[in-house]
Structure formats: structure tokens, C-alpha cells
Design an enzyme around this catalytic site. Structure first.
Site, PDB file in Angstrom:
ATOM      1  N   THR A 212     149.302 106.870   4.167  1.00 25.60           N
ATOM      2  CA  THR A 212     150.139 106.853   2.968  1.00 25.60           C
ATOM      3  C   THR A 212     150.900 105.530   2.897  1.00 25.60           C
ATOM      4  OG1 THR A 212     151.719 108.170   1.664  1.00 25.60           O
ATOM      5  CG2 THR A 212     152.169 108.001   4.011  1.00 25.60           C
ATOM      6  N   ASN A 213     151.927 105.458   2.067  1.00 21.76           N
ATOM      7  CA  ASN A 213     152.732 104.248   1.930  1.00 21.76           C
ATOM      8  C   ASN A 213     154.192 104.655   1.756  1.00 21.76           C
ATOM      9  OD1 ASN A 213     153.255 104.653  -0.982  1.00 21.76           O
ATOM     10  ND2 ASN A 213     151.034 104.447  -1.085  1.00 21.76           N
ATOM     11  N   ARG A 214     155.050 103.694   1.512  1.00 17.40           N
ATOM     12  CA  ARG A 214     156.488 103.975   1.551  1.00 17.40           C
ATOM     13  C   ARG A 214     157.060 104.506   0.231  1.00 17.40           C
ATOM     14  NH1 ARG A 214     158.946  98.677   3.135  1.00 17.40           N
ATOM     15  NH2 ARG A 214     160.793  99.791   2.430  1.00 17.40           N
TER      16      ARG A 214
END
Ligand code: PMT
Length: 400
Positions: A212-214
């Protein structure tokens, strides 16, 4: 000036005699914090649960209990409070209050204020399950809805009696979100359908791991709430559960992966007026997700093969406005303009995600808006809700 929809609004908070009356103090406090002027009107029974002084201290305004108290503002001009109301919030509303309202009575400060007002009324019932389910209460609520009142359904859970069931006062966030929706119903996006995406997608590696990412979803959730506050019918396709205040009045569709987001957005944009993609969609996903947890065994390394995800924004088209976001760390102008073109957008909102206080996870954002007609607007660092409103201002212009 604050763009919060409750800022500067006159809200009458009507409190009836239920154990949930103490929760009205939180509502009063939150309303004041966002800049609303709150006039509290209480039934005599409510004062047995919470002292009027509590509301007076929180709202910095006199509290009205007696219709004919010579010191009360209502006695001086008994419709003054009702007349200046932008909305009336009845929380908690007991079965007794609901019955008296449905009978058109004006026998105390709360009912007299409601009857004298032209403002929208939001009713938040709180009572024992059987009282709530009783045909008399349901018929009374139906009648009040027919007259235009909005009812915030009570929640289920543990009641004051110790029993479990429906009848708890709704979450304060849900109540405030509903009030925002009610006040914005005739806004400049009324009658428009807006689809917003939010959050970082999760690309499964196995049942316990994902890439995933932030992205926290804050930017997209602010856009959904702001569009709802301006009267739009909003569908929010998100990987992160929005808070209750954002979710109220919004059609929330939870998704996980880029492929989920693609099918949810494709479904939602049918008959939409605008699509705003603030989601951080993973460009790649593991080629296949393992059916069972991958064991480390005695391996020193693990090679994951990633394959390209579809581009959601580029692959949907139709007679709606398409707005993208661009998360960049350098060459913002070049990158944003090439995405604007490649994805066929009306505008793209670029943020430098390496700047402190901007981009991922923060409550603020500094963005530059690139329009398809070549205009460029650089905005200062602003709360995400204000960034959302600036983007929606441009959307309103584009929608003509
Ligand atoms: O969620 P927050 O923590 O509040 O953070 C906000 C944000 C930084 C995530 C947001 O402001 C933002 O910049 N969102 C876009 C992030 C992104 O993925 O940018 P991009 O440059 O990779 O993609 C450009 C556009 O294409 C975006 O609108 C994106 O949603 C869309 N896209 C990207 C890839 C893909 N496969 N499909 C897409 O639709």
C-alpha cells in the site's frame, strides 16, 4: 472566513428528558467549536438530567426552559429564537417530545420554538427499544417526516436499562454530519452527482500481507464532505472508513484494491456529473495473491513479481467532469501536465508530497491546480477542507 457549513449558523438545540441528555452537551460544545451560535431550549424534564448551566457555560448564551419566565429571552419575544434559527436540532428527542410535536402542541419551550420556526428540523430520537418501535412513535415520526423533518435513526447497543437494542442516541458525528447535509441541501452543487475516490489501495500478497502507500484518505474524505455540504449527491469510493460526520448523507463504498476501485468507480460514474480521484491507486500489484500465508522457511530473500494495474481515471469516460490529483516529489509542473493530457482531465490538482504539512496524512495541503485550458493556480497551505472547497469552486464553474 471559515468555509465550515456550521460556522456563523444559528442552531437551536432542543433537549428533552432522557438519560442521553448529557450527550447533548458534547453536541453543543462541538457546534460552538466550529463557529455556530447555539441557543439551547430544554424541557423541564431535561433539567432533571443536565443543569441548564452546563449548556449556558458551553454556548455562552442563556438557556431557555420556561415559556413564561420573565428573565428568559423567549418570554420577551417568544418567537425570536425560532425566527433566527437556521436549523433546529432536537437531541435527544424522547417519545413524549415526538408525540407532542406530531400533535402540533406548543405547551413548553421546545415545542413552542419548533412550531414557531420555519427552519429545518433534525430529530434525534433516544428511548427504550419498545418505545421506539411502538406503532405510535413510528407513526408520529412518519408524520413529522411528512412535514419535512429529518430523522437521525438511533443506534443499537446497550441502553440505560441494561438491555440491548435500538434506541441509543446516534453518534454525535452522524448528527452533526446530518445537520451539515440539511443546511447545504440548496447549495451550489444541489442536484449534482459527484463521485470521489480516496485512500491508498491495498494490493494483496497473501491473506495477511499487502502493498500500500501512505494515503490516509483525508483529502478525498474532505472533498466528499465538502461536496455533500454544498448539496451534491456524493458517492465516496474509499479504502479507509470515513468518520461518521463525513459519512452522514454520503453513499460510502468501501474497496481494497485498484481492481475493486476500478469496478466501484465504473459503476458509480454512470449518470455522474463529476469524478474526482484523490485516491492513491497502486500502479502495480502482485501477479497473484497466495491463498495461504507465505511461510518464510529458511529463505534469505523473496522475489515478488508485480504486474501493472489499470489506470482508473484514464479508463473511465463519459459526459462528466474528470478531476485528478497528482502526487509528486519533483518536476511538478511537467508531471502534472503530462497526466492531465494522458488521462483526458478537465483539471489536475498537484501536491508536492515531500513538503512538510502537505500531501499524505496531514490535515493541510498546498496544491497547484492545472486547468485543461492552460490556467495555473497556486494555492497557499490550507486545511484540506478548504482545499476541497477551492477545487469544488472550480468544478461549479466547469459545470456552468
Ligand atoms: O489521503 P491523504 O493522506 O489525505 O493524501 C492525499 C493524497 C496525497 C493521496 C492526494 O492529495 C493525492 O495526491 N492523490 C493522488 C495520488 C496519486 O496516486 O497520484 P498519481 O500521480 O499517481 O496519479 C494521478 C491520478 O491518477 C490520481 O488522480 C490517481 O487517483 C489516478 N490514478 C493513478 C493510478 C491508477 N492506476 N489509476 C488512477 O486512477
Amino acid at each position: 472566513m471559515s468555509r465550515h457549513p456550521l460556522s456563523g449558523k444559528n442552531i437551536v438545540l432542543g433537549v428533552a428528558g432522557s438519560i442521553a441528555a448529557y450527550k447533548a452537551a458534547e453536541l453543543a460544545s462541538r457546534l460552538v467549536q466550529v463557529g455556530a451560535q447555539v441557543d439551547t431550549v430544554m424541557t423541564r424534564e431535561a433539567t432533571a438530567f443536565v443543569a441548564p448551566l452546563t449548556f449556558q457555560a458551553l454556548t455562552h448564551r442563556p438557556v431557555i426552559v420556561d415559556l413564561f419566565d420573565p428573565r428568559s429571552e423567549l418570554a420577551i419575544d417568544h418567537v425570536a429564537v425560532a425566527k433566527r434559527a437556521d436549523a433546529i436540532l432536537l437531541a435527544p428527542a424522547t417519545a413524549q417530545l415526538i408525540a407532542r410535536l406530531a400533535a402540533g402542541m406548543a405547551d413548553d419551550a421546545v415545542t413552542a420554538t419548533v412550531l414557531a420556526a420555519a427552519a429545518p428540523v433534525v430529530i434525534c430520537p433516544a428511548m427504550e427499544t419498545n418505545m421506539y418501535r411502538h406503532p405510535a412513535t413510528q407513526a408520529n415520526l412518519a408524520r413529522l417526516k411528512e412535514w419535512g423533518a429529518v430523522v437521525v435513526e438511533p443506534a443499537s447497543g446497550r441502553l440505560a436499562s441494561g438491555a440491548e437494542g435500538i434506541g441509543r442516541l446516534a453518534d454525535p458525528g452522524t448528527i452533526l454530519g446530518t445537520l451539515r447535509w440539511v443546511l447545504g441541501r440548496n447549495g451550489d452543487l444541489a442536484g449534482r452527482r459527484v463521485v470521489v475516490s480516496a485512500g491508498g489501495t491495498r494490493e494483496a500478497i497473501d491473506p495477511v500481507r499487502y502493498i500500500t502507500n501512505r494515503s490516509s484518505g483525508k483529502m478525498g474524505h474532505a472533498l466528499a464532505a465538502a461536496a455533500r455540504d454544498r448539496g451534491a449527491q456524493v458517492t465516496l469510493v474509499t479504502t479507509v472508513a470515513p468518520d461518521p460526520e463525513t459519512a452522514a448523507g454520503v453513499d460510502v463504498r468501501r474497496v481494497e484494491s485498484a481492481l475493486d476501485m476500478l469496478s466501484a468507480v465504473q459503476g458509480a460514474v454512470q449518470s455522474a456529473d463529476a469524478l474526482i480521484m484523490a485516491a492513491a491507486v497502486a500502479d502495480f500489484r502482485p501477479e497473484s495473491a497466495a491463498a495461504h500465508k507465505v511461510k518464510k522457511g529458511d529463505a534469505d530473500a523473496w522475489t515478488l513479481r508485480l504486474v501493472r494495474n489499470p489506470d482508473v481515471l484514464a479508463s473511465v469516460s463519459g459526459p462528466f467532469i474528470k478531476i485528478g490529483f497528482a502526487a509528486e516529489t519533483r518536476d511538478i509542473r511537467e508531471n502534472a501536465l503530462s497526466k492531465l493530457k494522458a488521462k483526458g482531465l478537465h483539471m489536475i490538482v498537484a501536491n508536492d508530497v515531500s513538503e512538510p504539512g502537505s500531501g499524505f496524512e496531514s490535515d493541510t495541503n498546498r496544491v497547484t491546480i492545472f486547468h485543461a485550458d492552460g490556467r495555473v493556480e497556486e494555492l497557499p497551505l490550507l486545511p484540506k477542507l478548504e482545499v476541497a472547497h477551492r477545487v469544488l469552486d472550480r468544478l461549479v464553474e466547469l459545470l456552468g
